[in-house]
Write a protein that holds these residues in place. Structure first.
Motif, PDB file in Angstrom:
ATOM      1  N   LEU A 194     -41.189 -31.936  13.052  1.00  0.00           N
ATOM      2  CA  LEU A 194     -42.231 -31.325  13.864  1.00  0.00           C
ATOM      3  C   LEU A 194     -42.182 -31.838  15.308  1.00  0.00           C
ATOM      4  CD1 LEU A 194     -44.735 -29.474  13.956  1.00  0.00           C
ATOM      5  CD2 LEU A 194     -46.100 -31.495  13.438  1.00  0.00           C
ATOM      6  N   GLU A 235     -50.521 -31.411   3.661  1.00  0.00           N
ATOM      7  CA  GLU A 235     -50.034 -32.792   3.544  1.00  0.00           C
ATOM      8  C   GLU A 235     -48.961 -32.876   2.492  1.00  0.00           C
ATOM      9  OE1 GLU A 235     -52.662 -36.148   3.480  1.00  0.00           O
ATOM     10  OE2 GLU A 235     -54.192 -35.022   4.568  1.00  0.00           O
ATOM     11  N   PRO A 236     -47.749 -33.247   2.830  1.00  0.00           N
ATOM     12  CA  PRO A 236     -47.291 -33.367   4.218  1.00  0.00           C
ATOM     13  C   PRO A 236     -47.182 -31.983   4.854  1.00  0.00           C
ATOM     14  CG  PRO A 236     -45.438 -33.650   2.725  1.00  0.00           C
ATOM     15  CD  PRO A 236     -46.675 -33.501   1.873  1.00  0.00           C
ATOM     16  N   ILE A 237     -47.329 -31.942   6.146  1.00  0.00           N
ATOM     17  CA  ILE A 237     -47.397 -30.658   6.854  1.00  0.00           C
ATOM     18  C   ILE A 237     -46.079 -29.881   6.737  1.00  0.00           C
ATOM     19  CG2 ILE A 237     -46.726 -31.517   9.134  1.00  0.00           C
ATOM     20  CD1 ILE A 237     -49.157 -29.579  10.039  1.00  0.00           C
ATOM     21  N   ASN A 256     -40.965 -29.158   8.778  1.00  0.00           N
ATOM     22  CA  ASN A 256     -41.822 -30.147   8.122  1.00  0.00           C
ATOM     23  C   ASN A 256     -42.185 -31.267   9.097  1.00  0.00           C
ATOM     24  OD1 ASN A 256     -39.572 -31.801   8.306  1.00  0.00           O
ATOM     25  ND2 ASN A 256     -39.040 -31.603   6.152  1.00  0.00           N
ATOM     26  N   GLU A 257     -42.978 -32.204   8.598  1.00  0.00           N
ATOM     27  CA  GLU A 257     -43.482 -33.288   9.432  1.00  0.00           C
ATOM     28  C   GLU A 257     -42.363 -34.062  10.115  1.00  0.00           C
ATOM     29  OE1 GLU A 257     -47.201 -36.376   9.044  1.00  0.00           O
ATOM     30  OE2 GLU A 257     -46.240 -35.639   7.237  1.00  0.00           O
TER      31      GLU A 257
END
Length: 151
Positions: free
Chosen positions: A148, A130-132, A144-145
């Protein structure tokens, strides 16, 4: 006492996947291959949720998932909960976890990556939950998120 109402009918045996973001219902169905399943599947979307505002739920009769299969949905439904149902009763509850290695689920955001130019399976290592953040095993770029994209 207020009357309880089921928005989606109960199943005798199988798996209930709850707390799916309403906008990701069909991605979860696709990731788990439920669009090709012979099992009875009931789903609901835009159901009221105290935590998410709106959520989706999937009930799959006579089907139990291996942890590695269910963890695939963690990229699009990180707060999903699984209820294992036997004889109409919840016998086990599970939460999804992002796996350390993500194979064939996400797309590398780098347009020059070999996975975007050749027919091959993507492979990522989890860098951050988090964040991915996922590191491509081929080009080593971090997806990253924000970038994604689930396949």
């Amino acid at each position: 006492m207020p009357k309880k109402e089921l928005s989606v009918s109960a199943i005798k045996n199988g798996t209930v996947i709850d707390h799916i973001p309403a906008t990701h219902l069909f991605k979860v169905i696709s990731i788990l291959g439920l669009d090709k399943s012979e099992n009875q599947i009931t789903f609901g979307t835009n159901l009221k949720s105290k935590l998410q505002g709106r959520k989706a739920i999937i009930k799959v009769a006579k089907k139990y998932f291996a942890d590695e299969d269910i963890n695939k949905i963690s990229l699009v439904a990180p707060h999903a909960k699984l209820n294992i149902i036997k004889d109409y009763n919840v016998v086990e509850k599970k939460t999804v976890e992002i796996p350390e290695n993500i194979i064939g689920i996400a797309k590398c955001f780098n347009p020059k990556c070999i996975t975007n130019n050749e027919n091959m399976v993507t492979k990522f290592a989890l860098v951050e939950k988090e964040p991915i953040a996922l590191k491509c095993q081929y080009c080593e770029k971090i997806t990253n998120e924000e970038h994604l994209e689930v396949l």
